[in-house]
Design a protein around this motif. Structure first.
Motif, PDB file in Angstrom:
ATOM      1  N   ARG A  24      29.841  26.287 -21.062  1.00  0.00           N
ATOM      2  CA  ARG A  24      28.648  26.364 -21.901  1.00  0.00           C
ATOM      3  C   ARG A  24      28.839  27.345 -23.057  1.00  0.00           C
ATOM      4  NH1 ARG A  24      23.277  25.981 -18.102  1.00  0.00           N
ATOM      5  NH2 ARG A  24      24.024  24.372 -16.673  1.00  0.00           N
ATOM      6  N   LEU A  32      26.299  21.548 -27.460  1.00  0.00           N
ATOM      7  CA  LEU A  32      27.298  20.680 -26.846  1.00  0.00           C
ATOM      8  C   LEU A  32      28.551  20.568 -27.701  1.00  0.00           C
ATOM      9  CD1 LEU A  32      25.313  17.625 -25.402  1.00  0.00           C
ATOM     10  CD2 LEU A  32      25.951  19.767 -24.271  1.00  0.00           C
ATOM     11  N   ILE A  74      22.041  11.481 -22.752  1.00  0.00           N
ATOM     12  CA  ILE A  74      21.364  12.667 -22.247  1.00  0.00           C
ATOM     13  C   ILE A  74      20.391  12.264 -21.135  1.00  0.00           C
ATOM     14  CG2 ILE A  74      19.915  14.634 -22.846  1.00  0.00           C
ATOM     15  CD1 ILE A  74      22.727  14.619 -24.132  1.00  0.00           C
ATOM     16  N   THR A  92      28.349  10.024 -24.456  1.00  0.00           N
ATOM     17  CA  THR A  92      27.548  10.082 -23.235  1.00  0.00           C
ATOM     18  C   THR A  92      26.077  10.029 -23.617  1.00  0.00           C
ATOM     19  OG1 THR A  92      27.283  11.199 -21.106  1.00  0.00           O
ATOM     20  CG2 THR A  92      27.289  12.595 -23.066  1.00  0.00           C
ATOM     21  N   GLU A 127      30.342  11.204 -18.774  1.00  0.00           N
ATOM     22  CA  GLU A 127      29.126  11.827 -18.259  1.00  0.00           C
ATOM     23  C   GLU A 127      28.967  13.224 -18.856  1.00  0.00           C
ATOM     24  OE1 GLU A 127      26.990  10.202 -16.412  1.00  0.00           O
ATOM     25  OE2 GLU A 127      28.293   8.441 -16.271  1.00  0.00           O
ATOM     26  N   LEU A 128      27.714  13.689 -18.899  1.00  0.00           N
ATOM     27  CA  LEU A 128      27.425  15.035 -19.385  1.00  0.00           C
ATOM     28  C   LEU A 128      27.856  16.046 -18.335  1.00  0.00           C
ATOM     29  CD1 LEU A 128      26.031  16.668 -21.671  1.00  0.00           C
ATOM     30  CD2 LEU A 128      23.944  16.583 -20.288  1.00  0.00           C
ATOM     31  N   ASN A 129      28.659  17.026 -18.743  1.00  0.00           N
ATOM     32  CA  ASN A 129      29.156  18.057 -17.837  1.00  0.00           C
ATOM     33  C   ASN A 129      28.939  19.417 -18.500  1.00  0.00           C
ATOM     34  OD1 ASN A 129      31.011  20.012 -16.627  1.00  0.00           O
ATOM     35  ND2 ASN A 129      31.880  18.281 -15.511  1.00  0.00           N
ATOM     36  N   LEU A 130      28.132  20.257 -17.851  1.00  0.00           N
ATOM     37  CA  LEU A 130      27.753  21.534 -18.459  1.00  0.00           C
ATOM     38  C   LEU A 130      28.412  22.726 -17.783  1.00  0.00           C
ATOM     39  CD1 LEU A 130      23.941  20.873 -19.064  1.00  0.00           C
ATOM     40  CD2 LEU A 130      25.845  20.615 -20.664  1.00  0.00           C
ATOM     41  N   HIS A 170      17.195  17.796 -18.408  1.00  0.00           N
ATOM     42  CA  HIS A 170      18.277  18.482 -19.108  1.00  0.00           C
ATOM     43  C   HIS A 170      17.729  19.771 -19.721  1.00  0.00           C
ATOM     44  CE1 HIS A 170      16.800  17.531 -23.189  1.00  0.00           C
ATOM     45  NE2 HIS A 170      16.370  16.417 -22.644  1.00  0.00           N
ATOM     46  N   ASN A 207      32.065  18.942 -23.126  1.00  0.00           N
ATOM     47  CA  ASN A 207      30.923  18.682 -22.243  1.00  0.00           C
ATOM     48  C   ASN A 207      30.772  17.208 -21.897  1.00  0.00           C
ATOM     49  OD1 ASN A 207      29.451  21.225 -24.126  1.00  0.00           O
ATOM     50  ND2 ASN A 207      29.742  21.407 -21.922  1.00  0.00           N
ATOM     51  N   ILE A 208      31.701  16.391 -22.375  1.00  0.00           N
ATOM     52  CA  ILE A 208      31.715  14.963 -22.019  1.00  0.00           C
ATOM     53  C   ILE A 208      32.943  14.716 -21.155  1.00  0.00           C
ATOM     54  CG2 ILE A 208      31.719  12.590 -22.851  1.00  0.00           C
ATOM     55  CD1 ILE A 208      30.595  13.626 -25.496  1.00  0.00           C
TER      56      ILE A 208
END
Length: 435
Positions: A279, A264, A315, A313, A273-276, A319, A268-269
């Motif tokens: 990558r 990460l 996890i 954020t 929120e977690l946003n992938l 995930h 990715n934040i």
């Protein structure tokens, strides 16, 4: 919308038919290849092609690519400035400059001929980008770029000058209206996000009971807190771990998808929120070397360095395998409700402490020790913490749903704007009064 009464083939399948009275040619025949010369004066305004068009750069230290702007090409009012690369990333290709100044020699700067209206061409290029993605599909190289010869070969449609003027007037009016609607909805989204922030800040520092007895927290910028709440430090409620101090990695340890795990980064934040979507993968070997920073459900990641410092954020339960890069620290092994801390990390109390503890020059940094010593306030019981979490989960979801609804409306407006411009400048619909 009406259509033209007669059409002819454009000779390109992707373009389709065009109005019979329009001329199908190439960029090379629409422009005067004149050179404005090079900048010789340090006081010349420096221009930049932004998402809002050609603007005068106010801060020459931000994004500066050279020590001097002497030698940059000159731009005159009315010139078209075109970016010949990164077509897959940039939302804007060109603009008609309202200013005199100089700009990087990487741009193409041109003047249109007498029978070609500069603003029409600007709309036309925009139409090509969003109707058939021409510039990406027909460009070359890793950065999706054109050289001057390839630029000159770009197909160009030229309606009669009077029609160009009517088309520009129509699109100016319509796009201005659409842009106003978009701005209104963007302001609404900002207000909703402010409401969300205010709600979180109020509840995680004052609780749910407006009639609860209060006490002085002992910290001036925190003020009063509920009488039965605790003042503590973050390090007493969880373990805080960063990659620095454990095994680091180099670019040689980064691998392709399928060959490692996600590492990460601050990108990715997104909105907490977690946003992938983006990558980066770290080899399994380096991943398992540092089991202490393997991410687990309910771990919290916090950005401790870089331009996104302070973002955080949590996890989620489902995930993929993940670890962190050196810009982040992990909060884990909680002796309280993790999701309460997740919300608390978004409060003004943490925001103030983050800003007060930032050090470093071009790369802002807050040390792991500073994060560990963040002052926090929280209910004594996990039961009350959980009640706050459930309340915030419900209320923030309501706000987030409204934000998503407004964002969908913005996306539809942008799609309509793109479609309208594309259809008009390629002659698929008629907005002029002349035949």
């Amino acid at each position: 919308m009406k259509r033209y009464s007669k059409y002819k083939s454009s000779k390109f399948k992707w373009m389709g038919d065009i109005p019979e009275s329009w001329t199908f040619t190439k960029n090379r025949y629409g422009f005067i290849k004149s050179n404005n010369g090079s900048n010789t004066d340090e006081s010349t305004p420096v221009l930049s092609l932004t998402t809002k068009g050609v603007k005068i750069k106010q801060n020459l230290d931000f994004g500066k690519s050279s020590e001097s702007y002497i030698g940059h090409q000159l731009v005159e009012v009315g010139d078209i400035v075109f970016t010949p690369r990164d077509f897959d990333q940039t939302p804007i290709l060109s603009d008609v400059s309202k200013y005199f100044g100089c700009i990087s020699n990487l741009y193409i700067v041109d003047k249109t001929k007498d029978n070609v209206l500069n603003h029409f061409v600007n709309y036309y290029w925009y139409g090509l980008k969003y109707s058939v993605n021409y510039f990406k599909n027909f460009s070359h190289g890793m950065r999706f770029s054109f050289n001057r010869f390839q630029f000159d070969e770009i197909p160009l449609i030229i309606p009669p000058l009077s029609e160009q003027q009517q088309i520009v007037q129509f699109l100016d009016e319509k796009t201005e209206l659409i842009d106003r609607l978009i701005s209104t909805k963007e302001r609404k989204i900002n207000l909703l996000k402010e409401q969300r922030t205010s709600l979180i800040n109020q509840v995680v520092t004052k609780g749910l009971n407006p009639n609860v007895k209060m006490k002085d927290s002992g910290v001036e910028w925190i003020g009063e807190i509920p009488k039965e709440w605790l003042k503590s430090k973050l390090k007493y409620k969880c373990k805080i771990i960063g990659r620095i101090g454990y095994r680091g990695y180099t670019v040689e340890d980064l691998v392709n998808e399928g060959q490692g795990v996600i590492t990460l980064s601050p990108s990715n934040i997104v909105d907490g929120e977690l946003n992938l979507e983006k990558r980066t993968y770290l080899s399994y070997e380096k991943y398992y070397e540092s089991p202490e920073i393997i991410l687990e459900h309910n771990d919290i990641v916090y950005v401790q360095r870089g331009s996104s410092i302070g973002k955080s954020t949590i996890i989620p339960i489902n995930h993929p395998e993940m670890t962190i890069n050196p810009q982040l620290v992990i909060l884990k092994k909680f002796n309280c409700i993790p999701r309460f801390i997740y919300y608390f990390m978004k409060s003004e109390i943490v925001g103030v402490q983050t800003q007060n503890q930032i050090s470093g020059g071009s790369t802002p940094l807050i040390t792991q020790n500073s994060v560990e010593n963040f002052i926090i306030v929280l209910p004594k019981t996990n039961q009350e913490q959980q009640q706050i979490v459930e309340h915030l989960d419900s209320k923030t979801k309501e706000i987030d749903d409204l934000v998503q609804l407004e964002q969908k409306k913005i996306d539809l407006l942008k799609e309509y704007r793109q479609s309208l411009i594309s259809e008009v400048v390629t002659g698929k619909i008629k907005v002029t009064t002349d035949e």
